[in-house]
Structure formats: structure tokens, C-alpha cells
Design a protein around this motif. Sequence first.
Motif, PDB file in Angstrom:
ATOM      1  N   ARG A   1      33.868  38.643  43.374  1.00  0.00           N
ATOM      2  CA  ARG A   1      34.507  38.883  44.683  1.00  0.00           C
ATOM      3  C   ARG A   1      34.997  40.319  44.790  1.00  0.00           C
ATOM      4  NH1 ARG A   1      36.778  33.746  43.768  1.00  0.00           N
ATOM      5  NH2 ARG A   1      38.721  34.723  43.047  1.00  0.00           N
ATOM      6  N   ALA A   2      35.596  40.813  43.714  1.00  0.00           N
ATOM      7  CA  ALA A   2      36.177  42.155  43.755  1.00  0.00           C
ATOM      8  C   ALA A   2      35.112  43.243  43.824  1.00  0.00           C
ATOM      9  CB  ALA A   2      37.070  42.373  42.528  1.00  0.00           C
ATOM     10  N   GLU A   3      33.995  43.031  43.150  1.00  0.00           N
ATOM     11  CA  GLU A   3      32.969  44.068  43.051  1.00  0.00           C
ATOM     12  C   GLU A   3      31.895  43.968  44.126  1.00  0.00           C
ATOM     13  OE1 GLU A   3      32.932  46.680  40.909  1.00  0.00           O
ATOM     14  OE2 GLU A   3      34.956  46.001  40.393  1.00  0.00           O
ATOM     15  N   GLY A   4      31.752  42.810  44.757  1.00  0.00           N
ATOM     16  CA  GLY A   4      30.738  42.671  45.803  1.00  0.00           C
ATOM     17  C   GLY A   4      29.332  42.901  45.260  1.00  0.00           C
ATOM     18  N   LYS A   5      28.575  43.762  45.905  1.00  0.00           N
ATOM     19  CA  LYS A   5      27.193  44.017  45.499  1.00  0.00           C
ATOM     20  C   LYS A   5      27.101  44.748  44.153  1.00  0.00           C
ATOM     21  CE  LYS A   5      25.205  44.074  50.139  1.00  0.00           C
ATOM     22  NZ  LYS A   5      24.443  44.858  51.149  1.00  0.00           N
ATOM     23  N   LYS A   6      28.192  45.341  43.719  1.00  0.00           N
ATOM     24  CA  LYS A   6      28.198  45.999  42.413  1.00  0.00           C
ATOM     25  C   LYS A   6      28.272  44.995  41.259  1.00  0.00           C
ATOM     26  CE  LYS A   6      30.380  50.296  44.014  1.00  0.00           C
ATOM     27  NZ  LYS A   6      31.548  51.201  43.847  1.00  0.00           N
ATOM     28  N   ALA A   7      28.593  43.736  41.567  1.00  0.00           N
ATOM     29  CA  ALA A   7      28.678  42.696  40.538  1.00  0.00           C
ATOM     30  C   ALA A   7      27.279  42.192  40.217  1.00  0.00           C
ATOM     31  CB  ALA A   7      29.571  41.556  41.016  1.00  0.00           C
ATOM     32  N   SER A   8      26.517  43.007  39.559  1.00  0.00           N
ATOM     33  CA  SER A   8      25.090  42.736  39.350  1.00  0.00           C
ATOM     34  C   SER A   8      24.822  42.136  37.974  1.00  0.00           C
ATOM     35  CB  SER A   8      24.290  44.035  39.484  1.00  0.00           C
ATOM     36  OG  SER A   8      24.647  44.944  38.451  1.00  0.00           O
ATOM     37  N   VAL A   9      23.626  41.595  37.821  1.00  0.00           N
ATOM     38  CA  VAL A   9      23.167  41.113  36.529  1.00  0.00           C
ATOM     39  C   VAL A   9      23.179  42.240  35.508  1.00  0.00           C
ATOM     40  CG1 VAL A   9      21.147  40.234  35.296  1.00  0.00           C
ATOM     41  CG2 VAL A   9      21.789  39.233  37.498  1.00  0.00           C
ATOM     42  N   GLN A  10      22.782  43.432  35.929  1.00  0.00           N
ATOM     43  CA  GLN A  10      22.762  44.572  35.006  1.00  0.00           C
ATOM     44  C   GLN A  10      24.159  44.906  34.507  1.00  0.00           C
ATOM     45  OE1 GLN A  10      21.214  48.254  36.634  1.00  0.00           O
ATOM     46  NE2 GLN A  10      20.450  48.835  34.625  1.00  0.00           N
ATOM     47  N   ARG A  11      25.145  44.823  35.402  1.00  0.00           N
ATOM     48  CA  ARG A  11      26.523  45.111  34.988  1.00  0.00           C
ATOM     49  C   ARG A  11      27.014  44.070  33.982  1.00  0.00           C
ATOM     50  NH1 ARG A  11      30.038  46.531  32.834  1.00  0.00           N
ATOM     51  NH2 ARG A  11      32.063  47.343  33.470  1.00  0.00           N
ATOM     52  N   LEU A  12      26.663  42.819  34.214  1.00  0.00           N
ATOM     53  CA  LEU A  12      27.003  41.766  33.257  1.00  0.00           C
ATOM     54  C   LEU A  12      26.377  42.043  31.894  1.00  0.00           C
ATOM     55  CD1 LEU A  12      26.755  38.266  35.016  1.00  0.00           C
ATOM     56  CD2 LEU A  12      28.730  39.224  33.815  1.00  0.00           C
ATOM     57  N   LEU A  13      25.117  42.426  31.921  1.00  0.00           N
ATOM     58  CA  LEU A  13      24.403  42.708  30.682  1.00  0.00           C
ATOM     59  C   LEU A  13      25.109  43.798  29.883  1.00  0.00           C
ATOM     60  CD1 LEU A  13      21.991  42.508  28.756  1.00  0.00           C
ATOM     61  CD2 LEU A  13      20.752  44.058  30.286  1.00  0.00           C
ATOM     62  N   GLN A  14      25.532  44.851  30.555  1.00  0.00           N
ATOM     63  CA  GLN A  14      26.207  45.953  29.880  1.00  0.00           C
ATOM     64  C   GLN A  14      27.485  45.488  29.179  1.00  0.00           C
ATOM     65  OE1 GLN A  14      26.740  48.672  33.142  1.00  0.00           O
ATOM     66  NE2 GLN A  14      24.646  49.458  33.044  1.00  0.00           N
ATOM     67  N   SER A  15      28.273  44.658  29.874  1.00  0.00           N
ATOM     68  CA  SER A  15      29.532  44.195  29.291  1.00  0.00           C
ATOM     69  C   SER A  15      29.299  43.201  28.161  1.00  0.00           C
ATOM     70  CB  SER A  15      30.417  43.571  30.376  1.00  0.00           C
ATOM     71  OG  SER A  15      30.895  44.573  31.248  1.00  0.00           O
ATOM     72  N   LEU A  16      28.283  42.366  28.283  1.00  0.00           N
ATOM     73  CA  LEU A  16      27.959  41.443  27.204  1.00  0.00           C
ATOM     74  C   LEU A  16      27.572  42.202  25.936  1.00  0.00           C
ATOM     75  CD1 LEU A  16      25.928  38.804  29.234  1.00  0.00           C
ATOM     76  CD2 LEU A  16      28.072  38.368  28.022  1.00  0.00           C
ATOM     77  N   GLN A  17      26.782  43.245  26.089  1.00  0.00           N
ATOM     78  CA  GLN A  17      26.376  44.023  24.928  1.00  0.00           C
ATOM     79  C   GLN A  17      27.560  44.780  24.330  1.00  0.00           C
ATOM     80  OE1 GLN A  17      23.060  46.050  26.950  1.00  0.00           O
ATOM     81  NE2 GLN A  17      21.663  45.062  25.506  1.00  0.00           N
ATOM     82  N   THR A  18      28.453  45.271  25.180  1.00  0.00           N
ATOM     83  CA  THR A  18      29.654  45.946  24.690  1.00  0.00           C
ATOM     84  C   THR A  18      30.510  44.999  23.857  1.00  0.00           C
ATOM     85  OG1 THR A  18      29.689  47.444  26.594  1.00  0.00           O
ATOM     86  CG2 THR A  18      31.764  47.149  25.397  1.00  0.00           C
ATOM     87  N   ALA A  19      30.534  43.714  24.250  1.00  0.00           N
ATOM     88  CA  ALA A  19      31.314  42.708  23.524  1.00  0.00           C
ATOM     89  C   ALA A  19      30.529  42.082  22.370  1.00  0.00           C
ATOM     90  CB  ALA A  19      31.776  41.629  24.490  1.00  0.00           C
ATOM     91  N   ASP A  20      29.383  42.679  22.015  1.00  0.00           N
ATOM     92  CA  ASP A  20      28.567  42.250  20.867  1.00  0.00           C
ATOM     93  C   ASP A  20      27.854  40.920  21.072  1.00  0.00           C
ATOM     94  OD1 ASP A  20      29.081  44.514  19.342  1.00  0.00           O
ATOM     95  OD2 ASP A  20      30.908  43.669  18.491  1.00  0.00           O
ATOM     96  N   PHE A  21      27.602  40.543  22.323  1.00  0.00           N
ATOM     97  CA  PHE A  21      26.751  39.392  22.586  1.00  0.00           C
ATOM     98  C   PHE A  21      25.294  39.848  22.614  1.00  0.00           C
ATOM     99  CE2 PHE A  21      30.686  37.599  24.197  1.00  0.00           C
ATOM    100  CZ  PHE A  21      30.590  36.271  23.809  1.00  0.00           C
TER     101      PHE A  21
END
Length: 213
Positions: free
Chosen positions: A176-196
Motif C-alpha cells: 500500500r505504501a509503495e504502490g507501483k514501486k512494490a514490485s516483484v524485483q524489489r521483493l527479490l532484492q530484500s529477500l537476497q539481502t536477508a540471505d533467502f
Amino acid sequence: MEPAHKELLRRHRLELSGQLLVSDTIVPFLYQEDILTEAQVEEIESQPTDRQKSLKLLQLLPGRGPRAFPALLRALEDYSWVRDKLLLELQAAPGATGEAADPPGQSPPDVWPPDSVLQRVPSDRELSRLASRLGSEWEAVLLDLGLSAEALFRCRADHLLSTHGATLAALLQWRRAEGKKASVQRLLQSLQTADFHPSILQDVLIQDDVYTD
């Protein structure tokens, strides 16, 4: 444990350690089935984080005899998507002597989904499935996505009895906060940062057949 089973667990070691919470049911079941000794259970439980507990279990299992892998599969009743993935890979590569075959009539995606998938906003269903896979490490992912510690505290307080509920609430708030910026790619980046491992998100997307035209 058979060489093919050892290799399968070795290959998915990091992925499994990010998805499994072994203390709840897996370790007690393996102890009940005489796969793990009391000393080994204590060694696993002495690890400081859930991920390290999982890694210790995966380190011990290959040396616990031919019953260890079948018992592990039975212990994964609450992680059916993990169990099914392991079984499918074994079935696709009889004897585990080569690369897993592709399902008939299907071609696997390249390294990752096409750009059209990476740029889209994940659905409620996809976020719910992802929430079920993040386990106790969910807060690290959401902090990297930009949610504040206060927002995470509210999500925990609103869902005291459900880690999945708290995680999903936080993911929906991020979207909700990010709107169109809340993308699959953004999720991927954070998952990798958290060692997933990236496959955790790939599995979520594949279930909605995002790779088919």
C-alpha cells in the motif's frame, strides 16, 4: 543415507535453512523416530537462530543412516511445498546422476522471470504464500523493504498468535505504501539481502503460472 539424498540436501542446504523452523515439529519427530539422539537434539537446540538450527540438523542427517531421509520427508508434513519440491526433483532425476529433467512439454524459465514479471506488483495470494515461507526471519525482509520498527511492532501486536498473519499484514502495508514501486524485483532484492535463496520467491510465482503465455 543414500548418495542421491545427501546430494539433494546439500544442494538445497541454504534454501531449506531459510524456510524451515525445525524446533516446532521436525526435530521432535526425528527424535521420536530414533533418527536423532538426545545429544544431537540438544546440539541443534543450542544454536542461537532458527537458521543455524536448521543448518545443524542438515549437517547431522546425512550420517544418521538409511532411514533419515524418509523420516525427514514425513517430518515435513507442515512444509508440504518443501517436501513436494524435493520429491519432484528426485523423480525428475532417477538415481540423481544428472541434472533434473524438465517436466514434459515445459521449458524452464531462464535464470529469473521476464522483466514483465519483475516489474509487476505481487497479488494478495502471492504475498500470502510468501508470508508462509519467511518464518522467523520475516522482520529482516520487511525492514529492508522500508517498514519501520514501529510498523513491525504493530503488526506483531495485532497478530500475537500468528506469525503468518503478522508477516502478511506487514507485506500488505508495504505494498500500500509503495504502490507501483512494490514490485516483484524489489521483493527479490530484500529477500537476497536477508540471505533467502531466490527460489523462495520463484516458487511463489510459479504457482500462479506466471511463466506461461
